[in-house]
Design a protein around this motif. Structure first.
Motif, PDB file in Angstrom:
ATOM      1  N   ALA A  20       0.849  -1.189   0.000  1.00 48.96           N
ATOM      2  CA  ALA A  20       0.000   0.000   0.000  1.00 48.96           C
ATOM      3  C   ALA A  20       0.883   1.237   0.000  1.00 48.96           C
ATOM      4  CB  ALA A  20      -0.922  -0.002   1.219  1.00 48.96           C
ATOM      5  N   SER A  50      -3.767   4.514  -0.645  1.00 49.21           N
ATOM      6  CA  SER A  50      -4.061   3.169  -0.150  1.00 49.21           C
ATOM      7  C   SER A  50      -3.324   2.974   1.171  1.00 49.21           C
ATOM      8  CB  SER A  50      -3.632   2.113  -1.164  1.00 49.21           C
ATOM      9  OG  SER A  50      -2.250   2.205  -1.450  1.00 49.21           O
ATOM     10  N   ILE A 108      -2.784   0.198   4.726  1.00 46.76           N
ATOM     11  CA  ILE A 108      -3.022  -1.021   5.495  1.00 46.76           C
ATOM     12  C   ILE A 108      -2.604  -0.746   6.934  1.00 46.76           C
ATOM     13  CG2 ILE A 108      -2.506  -3.468   5.798  1.00 46.76           C
ATOM     14  CD1 ILE A 108      -1.701  -3.583   2.862  1.00 46.76           C
ATOM     15  N   GLY A 166       5.514  -0.657   1.394  1.00 49.06           N
ATOM     16  CA  GLY A 166       4.847   0.621   1.257  1.00 49.06           C
ATOM     17  C   GLY A 166       5.810   1.717   0.849  1.00 49.06           C
TER      18      GLY A 166
END
Length: 552
Positions: free
Chosen positions: A32, A56, A58, A186
């Motif tokens: 993400a 996005s 997480i 990420g």
């Protein structure tokens, strides 16, 4: 025909191996823009901000329950000046207000009977449509609602593998791994835990304990022997020895025999932890205090001696929240704070932390049992204590005991800028403000020791006003550039011990979580280090979102 069958068979085999694999590989599924480690209030608010920005995200949460202390018993909010609580933090308290406007929220008492008392502020602020005093389950439901509304992915019970190296490249975190074998990738990472485990694993500079007064030119840091604030100290001379006045008889439990240190000197000790228990005096919702396994009444001999001096303030911090429940906090020289029993918690293994948490639970349950049942407790205190018990409808999956210990302080980052009492007291300006705090610089006791005169005393409890709200620097949320360029730390912020004593309040953690996620969005969009985020752009974004950054 045979060629066609052969072709289809080959195609199916290829499909199994490649083409018909899931649309995303397992690593892609755990990728993400922003990976947030932690399940605290800061983590969830940061995730909401990230989602609103189109990133996005997480949430990799070691916790099963979301919200940390906010949903873990701390319902009597440490607001300070609530006018500087803005943005999504204020939205959280507004949602609680909406919950308590419904009749269904009031099960064990009428709303009209609740009263409206908070910490220097109305509990139900009708003018601003906010609710500052609330039950644990109500707070947790707000976080669950936010996660659902914004379709935020939360992976629960995922613990950072602290023995595996955090993958870094050119000063940036590439991925982190959990004990369940998952790897998360990420662009920006956030450590929103109380312990700072990701920060430490990533090689970021941090400290544990109290700095000396000389280190940052502070008055209220370091060892504070002889400084007696609040009421968390022994007002009368009490012997620390098994046989009063006889050092040869040995020292009572929970008293250190070590020298406390010279006043103003630094050490590696941290302020005490406890559980913020949710108690009730409603007979239909009350669970009698359980007698813990291994209960030892000698652990509470010092409390017995305190009662003998005539102290009657044991119930001082049974702060009322809705439905005849409490947020019960430490009060007095011998109370729910398990003083001196948490020093190794910040750096400890998960196994050792569980042992420390269990020890704190046993101590505090034993404390309640002692006061409610031991014949040495004054009758007026004991009879009153028998009216209380654990709330049957709170923490229902943990025998009505809070799922989160109050980690008041653990690791603290040493980042681009260190917040000290000098910024909080406005002696020095704060660069690049991204939020405000206002609560008293507040440290609970750090140690219980024997004075030169042979009597027992506590040390470390400090309560000093900040003389109004103060700004918190963006640079205290980011590591030194040479440590890491894509990590943001909104909980274990870069602050001295005594400055952190004010910053460490749950509304502030939410504020800093939102501001950190807003900065992450800018860093991602411009493909830059978090240290290079354009402050003017960040300030503009935060102003538009109702974040209060300074008071001119």
């Amino acid at each position: 025909m045979k060629q066609k069958v052969y072709y289809l068979l080959l195609l199916s085999l290829l499909c199994i191996g490649f083409s018909c694999a899931p649309e995303h590989s397992s690593s892609d599924e755990n990728t993400a823009d922003i990976i947030i480690y932690g399940g605290t209030s800061a983590a969830i608010i940061a995730a909401v901000e990230a989602s609103q920005n189109g990133n996005s995200v997480i949430v990799v949460s070691p916790d099963t329950h979301l919200g940390g202390l906010t949903s873990g018993g701390l319902g009597f909010t440490d607001t300070g000046d609530k006018s500087v609580i803005g943005g999504l933090a204020r939205e959280f308290y507004h949602r609680l207000y909406q919950h308590y406007t419904t009749d269904s929220a009031w099960i064990w008492e009428n709303r009209s009977d609740f009263g409206n008392k908070g910490q220097g502020t109305p509990a139900i602020d009708g003018a601003n449509r906010t609710m500052w005093i609330f039950e644990p389950h109500a707070a947790e439901q707000v976080y669950e609602d936010l996660v659902k509304e914004y379709n935020i992915r939360v992976d629960r019970d995922e613990w950072l593998d602290r023995n595996a190296e955090v993958e870094k490249e050119n000063g940036r975190i590439i991925s982190i791994s959990t004990l369940n074998g998952k790897t998360y990738r990420g662009k920006i990472f956030m450590d929103a835990t109380y312990e700072g485990d990701l920060m430490a694993a990533a090689g970021v500079s941090y400290t544990v304990g109290r700095e000396s007064t000389a280190q940052y030119d502070e008055e209220w840091n370091g060892v504070q022997t002889g400084v007696l604030h609040h009421q968390h100290w022994f007002h009368s001379d009490i012997s620390p020895y098994v046989i009063p006045g006889d050092p040869t008889s040995g020292v009572l439990p929970l008293i250190s025999t070590e020298h406390p240190g010279e006043k103003g000197s630094g050490d590696d000790k941290i302020q005490a932890y406890c559980f913020r228990t949710c108690l009730t005096n409603h007979p239909d919702n009350r669970v009698p205090f359980p007698k813990p396994e291994g209960y030892d009444s000698t652990q509470y001999e010092l409390l017995h001696r305190m009662f003998q001096t005539g102290r009657k303030d044991f119930f001082q911090k049974f702060d009322m929240i809705p439905n005849r429940k409490t947020d019960t906090n430490n009060h007095g020289p011998f109370s729910s704070d398990h003083i001196g029993m948490n020093y190794d918690y910040p750096e400890a293994s998960y196994e050792r932390r569980r042992e420390i948490i269990k020890d704190h639970e046993q101590y505090q349950k034993g404390l309640y049992w002692f006061v409610a049942n031991d014949p040495r407790v004054p009758e007026d205190i004991q009879s009153r204590m028998k009216n209380w018990g654990l709330a049957k409808d709170e923490f229902v999956d943990n025998d009505n005991w809070p799922h989160q210990i109050y980690v008041r302080e653990a690791r603290r980052m040493v980042g681009e800028f260190v917040m000290t009492e000098n910024e909080l007291l406005k002696r020095q300006p704060t660069p690049k403000p991204v939020g405000m705090g206002s609560y008293t610089m507040d440290s609970h006791n750090v140690q219980r020791y024997i004075k030169p005169d042979g009597f027992v005393q506590n040390e470390g409890d400090i309560g000093v006003s900040t003389k109004g709200p103060y700004s918190i620097s963006y640079e205290s949320l980011v590591p030194k550039r040479e440590d890491c360029e894509n990590l943001i730390v909104p909980v274990c912020v870069s602050a001295s011990h005594i400055a952190f004593g004010s910053i460490r309040m749950e509304p502030v953690f939410m504020i800093l979580g939102q501001s950190g996620a807003a900065a992450a969005a800018i860093a991602i969009e411009n493909e830059i280090a978090v240290q290079d985020v354009d402050y003017d752009q960040l300030r503009k974004d935060l102003d538009e979102k109702g974040q209060i950054l300074s008071i001119d």
